[in-house]
Design a protein around this motif. Structure first.
Motif, PDB file in Angstrom:
ATOM      1  N   ASP A   1       7.833   5.332  -7.724  1.00  0.00           N
ATOM      2  CA  ASP A   1       7.271   6.541  -8.325  1.00  0.00           C
ATOM      3  C   ASP A   1       8.222   7.729  -8.171  1.00  0.00           C
ATOM      4  O   ASP A   1       7.788   8.881  -8.143  1.00  0.00           O
ATOM      5  CB  ASP A   1       5.898   6.854  -7.741  1.00  0.00           C
ATOM      6  CG  ASP A   1       5.916   7.100  -6.235  1.00  0.00           C
ATOM      7  OD1 ASP A   1       7.002   7.014  -5.615  1.00  0.00           O
ATOM      8  OD2 ASP A   1       4.843   7.375  -5.672  1.00  0.00           O
TER       9      ASP A   1
ATOM     10  N   PRO B   1      -0.899   4.162  -2.409  1.00  0.00           N
ATOM     11  CA  PRO B   1      -0.721   5.428  -3.131  1.00  0.00           C
ATOM     12  C   PRO B   1       0.581   5.462  -3.937  1.00  0.00           C
ATOM     13  O   PRO B   1       1.607   4.961  -3.492  1.00  0.00           O
ATOM     14  CB  PRO B   1      -0.692   6.470  -2.010  1.00  0.00           C
ATOM     15  CG  PRO B   1      -0.325   5.728  -0.777  1.00  0.00           C
ATOM     16  CD  PRO B   1      -0.760   4.313  -0.961  1.00  0.00           C
TER      17      PRO B   1
ATOM     18  N   LEU C   1       2.653   8.271  -6.917  1.00  0.00           N
ATOM     19  CA  LEU C   1       2.675   9.585  -7.562  1.00  0.00           C
ATOM     20  C   LEU C   1       2.782   9.383  -9.065  1.00  0.00           C
ATOM     21  O   LEU C   1       3.719   8.740  -9.548  1.00  0.00           O
ATOM     22  CB  LEU C   1       3.860  10.393  -7.045  1.00  0.00           C
ATOM     23  CG  LEU C   1       4.037  11.789  -7.619  1.00  0.00           C
ATOM     24  CD1 LEU C   1       2.842  12.668  -7.263  1.00  0.00           C
ATOM     25  CD2 LEU C   1       5.329  12.414  -7.095  1.00  0.00           C
TER      26      LEU C   1
ATOM     27  N   ARG D   1      -1.274  12.301  -6.644  1.00  0.00           N
ATOM     28  CA  ARG D   1      -1.272  10.952  -6.071  1.00  0.00           C
ATOM     29  C   ARG D   1      -2.552  10.241  -6.477  1.00  0.00           C
ATOM     30  O   ARG D   1      -3.608  10.853  -6.620  1.00  0.00           O
ATOM     31  CB  ARG D   1      -1.203  11.008  -4.547  1.00  0.00           C
ATOM     32  CG  ARG D   1       0.149  11.411  -4.059  1.00  0.00           C
ATOM     33  CD  ARG D   1       0.543  10.597  -2.839  1.00  0.00           C
ATOM     34  NE  ARG D   1       1.914  10.861  -2.488  1.00  0.00           N
ATOM     35  CZ  ARG D   1       2.951  10.143  -2.904  1.00  0.00           C
ATOM     36  NH1 ARG D   1       2.768   9.122  -3.683  1.00  0.00           N
ATOM     37  NH2 ARG D   1       4.167  10.450  -2.549  1.00  0.00           N
TER      38      ARG D   1
ATOM     39  N   ASN E   1      -4.316   5.896  -6.181  1.00  0.00           N
ATOM     40  CA  ASN E   1      -4.132   4.550  -5.655  1.00  0.00           C
ATOM     41  C   ASN E   1      -3.993   3.549  -6.787  1.00  0.00           C
ATOM     42  O   ASN E   1      -4.591   3.711  -7.852  1.00  0.00           O
ATOM     43  CB  ASN E   1      -5.298   4.149  -4.754  1.00  0.00           C
ATOM     44  CG  ASN E   1      -5.280   4.891  -3.443  1.00  0.00           C
ATOM     45  OD1 ASN E   1      -4.218   5.223  -2.924  1.00  0.00           O
ATOM     46  ND2 ASN E   1      -6.446   5.163  -2.891  1.00  0.00           N
TER      47      ASN E   1
END
Length: 193
Positions: free
Chosen positions: A81, A106, A108, A113, A115
Motif C-alpha cells: 500500500d 490493515p 492504506l 486505513r 482491513n
C-alpha cells in the motif's frame, strides 16, 4: 536474524525455490513449545553429533529476532500500500502451498486505513483469488503465481467477466499481473490449459 533476512531476500527476488526452503526451515525452528510457543531462535547450529540441527536460544527470543521473521511473513502476504491510490497485492507463497488466506490485515487505501481479507486457492487447472475490503477501492492490481512451467494460461476473469492479464518472468518463477481492478469484493480466476 539471518534466517529472516535470507527469507526476505528470496521473496523479494522471487526466488521461490529458495524462499520455500527458507520458510519451511523458519517455521520448523520458530515453533518451540517449551520456550513460550512461537519465538525466533538466535541462530540454528549443527549438533555436535552432526545428526541434526538445533535452534539456539539463550533466552526466550528477542524482538530483533522476531522482527525479521515477521517481515518475511508480511512479504508472503504481499500487501503493498505504498501508493494509497493503487493497492497492489503480490502474494508470494511457496509453490507447494495450495490454499492460503489472511483476514483483518490493515492496508492504506486513499487517505484512510481499512482491513482486508483474501483467500487464494491453487488447483491443477486454475488459480482462484478472492478479496474483501471494508470499503471499495478505485484501483487495485493483483499478481498471482508462481504459474507452473508446464501450463499455459488460457484466460483470466474478474467477477466472471474476461480480464486482460500480463505474463511476467521474475526470479525463478512465472507470474500473472491483473490490473485496474476495483470494488469492495472481487474474485479473480486464472485458467490454465
Amino acid at each position: 536474524y539471518g534466517q529472516g533476512l535470507m527469507t526476505q531476500a528470496a521473496l523479494l527476488l522471487d526466488e521461490m525455490t529458495d524462499a520455500e526452503n527458507f520458510i519451511n526451515l523458519m517455521v520448523t525452528h520458530c515453533y518451540l513449545p517449551r520456550l513460550e510457543g512461537w519465538t525466533a531462535p538466535e541462530g540454528i547450529i549443527l549438533h555436535r553429533s552432526g545428526e541434526y540441527w538445533v535452534p539456539v536460544n539463550g533466552y526466550l527470543g528477542q524482538d530483533s529476532h522476531l522482527a525479521d521473521s515477521q517481515k518475511a511473513l508480511r512479504l508472503m502476504f504481499g500487501l503493498d500500500d505504498n501508493n494509497p491510490e493503487n493497492l497492489r497485492i503480490k502474494p508470494r507463497y511457496p509453490v507447494s502451498w495450495n490454499e492460503m488466506s489472511i483476514s483483518n490485515i490493515p492496508v492504506l487505501t486513499g487517505n484512510a486505513r481499512q482491513n482486508i481479507k483474501y483467500s487464494y486457492l491453487r488447483e491443477d487447472a486454475k488459480q482462484d483469488f478472492s478479496f474483501e475490503l471494508e470499503k471499495p477501492v478505485k484501483n487495485m492490481s493483483v499478481r498471482l503465481g508462481p504459474i507452473p512451467d508446464s501450463r499455459e494460461i488460457k484466460n483470466a476473469t474478474f467477477n466472471g467477466k474476461p480480464l486482460f492479464f500480463e505474463n511476467q518472468a521474475s526470479g525463478d518463477s512465472r507470474w500473472v499481473w491483473l490490473k485496474n481492478l476495483n470494488g469492495r469484493t472481487g474474485k479473480v480466476v486464472i485458467y490454465y490449459q
